[in-house]
Design an enzyme around this catalytic site. Sequence first.
Site, PDB file in Angstrom:
ATOM      1  N   SER A 147       0.832  -1.214   0.000  1.00 22.13           N
ATOM      2  CA  SER A 147       0.000   0.000   0.000  1.00 22.13           C
ATOM      3  C   SER A 147       0.861   1.257   0.000  1.00 22.13           C
ATOM      4  O   SER A 147       0.554   2.243   0.647  1.00 22.13           O
ATOM      5  CB  SER A 147      -0.937   0.009   1.209  1.00 22.13           C
ATOM      6  OG  SER A 147      -1.754  -1.132   1.231  1.00 22.13           O
ATOM      7  N   LEU A 150       2.802   2.434  -5.055  1.00 24.33           N
ATOM      8  CA  LEU A 150       3.569   1.948  -6.199  1.00 24.33           C
ATOM      9  C   LEU A 150       2.806   0.876  -6.969  1.00 24.33           C
ATOM     10  O   LEU A 150       3.385   0.143  -7.745  1.00 24.33           O
ATOM     11  CB  LEU A 150       4.915   1.384  -5.730  1.00 24.33           C
ATOM     12  CG  LEU A 150       5.824   2.380  -5.016  1.00 24.33           C
ATOM     13  CD1 LEU A 150       7.043   1.667  -4.455  1.00 24.33           C
ATOM     14  CD2 LEU A 150       6.255   3.498  -5.961  1.00 24.33           C
ATOM     15  N   SER A 152       0.987  -1.830  -5.777  1.00 22.46           N
ATOM     16  CA  SER A 152       1.151  -3.201  -5.311  1.00 22.46           C
ATOM     17  C   SER A 152      -0.064  -4.043  -5.660  1.00 22.46           C
ATOM     18  O   SER A 152       0.060  -5.238  -5.956  1.00 22.46           O
ATOM     19  CB  SER A 152       1.395  -3.219  -3.799  1.00 22.46           C
ATOM     20  OG  SER A 152       0.371  -2.531  -3.098  1.00 22.46           O
ATOM     21  N   ASP A 197      -1.456   1.355 -14.234  1.00 27.84           N
ATOM     22  CA  ASP A 197      -0.642   0.482 -13.398  1.00 27.84           C
ATOM     23  C   ASP A 197      -0.316  -0.838 -14.080  1.00 27.84           C
ATOM     24  O   ASP A 197       0.848  -1.232 -14.191  1.00 27.84           O
ATOM     25  CB  ASP A 197      -1.356   0.224 -12.072  1.00 27.84           C
ATOM     26  CG  ASP A 197      -1.636   1.511 -11.305  1.00 27.84           C
ATOM     27  OD1 ASP A 197      -0.996   2.529 -11.605  1.00 27.84           O
ATOM     28  OD2 ASP A 197      -2.504   1.485 -10.416  1.00 27.84           O
TER      29      ASP A 197
END
Length: 368
Positions: A147, A150, A152, A197
């Site tokens: 968290s 980045l 995750s 992402d």
Amino acid sequence: MGEWSWPSEAQLNGIRQTVSEMAGRGIEDVRVVVSPYRICPLGAHIDHQGGTVSAMTINKGILLGFVPSGDTQVILRSGQFKGEARFRVDEVQCHRKNANDGSEIEIDEESDWGSYARGALYALQSRQNSLVQGIIGYIIGPEGMDSSGLSSSAAVGVAYLMALETANNLAVSPEENIEYDRLIENEFWGLRNGILDQSAILLSSYGCLLCMNCKTKEHKLIHPPKLGENHETEWQKAYKILLAFSGLKHNLTVNPGYNRRVAECQEAAAVLLHASGDGAAEPLLSNVEPEAYQTHKHILEPNLAKRAEHYFSENMRVSKGFEAWASGRFEDFGTLISESGLSSIQNYECDPSKGSWRIWSTVQWCRI
């Protein structure tokens, strides 16, 4: 952040040994998915509006060791959380309760950490993939970086997708997995984010800046310029990326603020499209011509005006940033990143106390 040394052979061997003991199988049978975290130098908070973004992966992320289970069972353990996650691939998965109504929901990561694996199964099932083979797996991420801002969650989702696909002999392209991970985020969790992402994780390449048009899905890798005979060594010395983590964690799937910002961007788009005579278009800021924005932005309410200003100014910064990167003007690139961060705070009004913030230096490169 040091030279590229992730994952190390010791890490890979350790995961293989763990899965081998879990499954009673040989170490040589264990496969490991490597799913890195990502940074977004330019293009923050505009992917969900169809904007153009930039991204790079880093040398930290998710490692998932697994073997096919030999039946429909999925059995998972985690390096971060206690207990086991168990379910079957022939169970129909339903989307989770989400924060779309503006209310926060509580999720206990200690007991619910396996939900992203169920989300991966949900995504594959939703496109009529036939899964008959489960997995026995062990998943682990870098200590202290859960968290962390980045991505995750995207890295975890991509890892589970690839493991389930491999176990079931499914041939899936990176572009298809971008869509599958979007289904995990948007449909299973109800988070209204874009495709930045997972695109970064699946499409990036060392030393390159990923350029992604989130409206058309077109992408390309922009290499830094050849600086001389030893250009690879030279551009590695041209800049450094420093990631600074505040130490505070947040989970977007339980925080209504993220979805609220997305809704505000769409509301701004609807107002601008109606004013420009194109009210039938999908309410995304990428469907608003820059000239129409300049003509009609004065009619937006203050909050909506800030969201629209961030979108259009950030798209411009991305365009300038690609030119600066390709020509080796890293100091200009860093200036644009600083402007992006300021707009994220002032116009997009994200909370600077949550997650990680990036700092860019033009002194020296360390591969991340």
